[in-house]
Scaffold this active site. Structure first.
Site, short mmCIF file in Angstrom:
data_model
loop_
_atom_site.label_atom_id
_atom_site.label_comp_id
_atom_site.label_asym_id
_atom_site.label_seq_id
_atom_site.Cartn_x
_atom_site.Cartn_y
_atom_site.Cartn_z
N ARG A 245 0.81 -1.22 0.00
CA ARG A 245 0.00 0.00 0.00
C ARG A 245 0.85 1.28 0.00
O ARG A 245 0.42 2.31 0.50
CB ARG A 245 -0.97 0.01 1.19
CG ARG A 245 -1.96 -1.12 1.18
CD ARG A 245 -2.87 -1.08 -0.06
NE ARG A 245 -3.79 -2.20 -0.07
CZ ARG A 245 -3.58 -3.35 -0.74
NH1 ARG A 245 -2.46 -3.47 -1.45
NH2 ARG A 245 -4.46 -4.31 -0.71
N SER B 189 -10.74 0.47 2.91
CA SER B 189 -10.13 -0.11 4.11
C SER B 189 -9.47 0.98 4.93
O SER B 189 -8.67 1.76 4.41
CB SER B 189 -9.11 -1.18 3.73
OG SER B 189 -9.74 -2.27 3.09
N GLU C 99 -4.45 2.93 6.99
CA GLU C 99 -4.17 2.88 5.55
C GLU C 99 -4.60 4.18 4.89
O GLU C 99 -3.98 4.64 3.94
CB GLU C 99 -4.91 1.70 4.91
CG GLU C 99 -4.71 1.61 3.40
CD GLU C 99 -5.35 0.38 2.78
OE1 GLU C 99 -5.86 0.50 1.65
OE2 GLU C 99 -5.35 -0.68 3.42
#
Length: 317
Positions: free
Chosen positions: A188, A238, A308
């Site tokens: 990520r 998320s 995130e």
């Protein structure tokens, strides 16, 4: 949070230079809630929507000349913007930066403002495969590359060949072409792409396949996402990174936090790693819920969760 006099002069000077000079929009004090998938966020001092690469280059140089802080916002997913908004210039990439071109067999050059799902459809129509696992992920190509978006064991970094960026450093813009190796793709993250870099074009390495097979795979991944994620309410995707070898959603669910609310922000009953906006959630509601989840998970599971989503305008992250 009010702008200081110096910052105000910079924004006003930039606005005067750009207004009427760009074909794209140049707007003052625009709430960012209309430009994020969370539908949350206070105003940007200046919001600019350049049309095409030429205007993006002109805008970038003007930002440097006036010394303004800036933020690039593609489709506004994966972010939480504070209720105070962003003190500086927000650049939206979509309108004039979405063309795709097939250069060689399986090689596609795509401008950064193109919506990821639109690109997947376009690739399917041209018999180009390799992106189907990412079907249903919201956001632009530029945003997907910056966060190395992924699902089902595939990330966009796996198929990136080159990334073209404008690097705003010092008193000049540097045009850079980064290989996938130099982009330093990680979980990520693309560590080689900095906060002063504006992605404007990406080259992808795809492969030829039957259109019906591509469609079947895409439809399967979309169905999986629809069954498991709360797509009917505004969210940022998320919220937390998965700890090594673990699922953040499963950990949060084990802690009994599904359905927990702070104001109109709620941990989704469908997927515990999603916080949804029930209608009138503020950024403060979401942030308080994020901190509550982190405390409870640490207390009950001994695991430190890391966000995130990017936190914008909070003076951290």
């Amino acid at each position: 949070m009010a702008l200081g006099k110096g910052a105000t002069r910079k924004i006003e000077g930039l606005y005067r230079e750009l207004h009427g000079r760009l074909r794209g929009e140049v707007l003052r004090d625009v709430p960012l809630s209309g430009y994020t998938t969370f539908r949350i966020g206070g105003p940007a001092d200046l919001l600019v929507v350049p049309k095409g690469q030429e205007e993006l280059f002109l805008l970038s140089q003007a930002i440097l000349d006036h010394g303004c802080d800036f933020l690039v916002l593609g489709r506004g997913s994966n972010v939480l913007v504070s209720d105070a908004g962003f003190r500086g210039v927000v650049v939206l990439t979509p309108p004039g930066l979405k063309r795709a071109r097939i250069k060689d067999e399986g090689k596609v050059n795509i401008e950064s403002g193109c919506e990821l799902n639109r690109l997947i459809l376009w690739c399917m129509e041209h018999g180009l495969a390799g992106l189907e696992e990412l079907s249903g992920i919201p956001g632009s190509i530029g945003g997907a590359v910056r966060m190395n978006a992924g699902a089902h064991g595939r990330t966009i970094g796996d198929i990136v060949e080159e990334i073209k960026v404008l690097r705003l450093e010092g008193e000049e813009i540097r045009e850079r072409t980064l290989s996938a190796r130099k982009a330093c793709f990680a979980y990520r993250r693309a560590r080689g792409i900095g906060n002063r870099d504006i992605i404007y074009e990406v080259k992808l390495n795809l492969y030829i396949d039957d259109k019906d097979r591509i469609r079947e795979r895409r439809d399967g991944f979309l169905s999986w996402r629809k069954e498991r994620q709360p797509l009917g309410r505004p969210s940022a995707g998320s919220v937390f990174l998965n700890p090594p070898g673990m699922s953040a959603g499963e950990i949060i669910e084990r802690c009994g936090l599904k359905g927990m609310r702070v104001g109109d922000a709620m941990v989704s009953p469908k997927h515990a790693n999603f916080i949804v906006n029930l209608g009138k959630a503020s950024a403060d509601d979401v942030l308080r819920l994020v901190e509550l989840i982190k405390r409870e998970v640490l207390r009950k599971e001994g695991v430190e969760l890391e966000e995130e989503i990017d936190l914008i305008g909070f003076g951290r992250g």
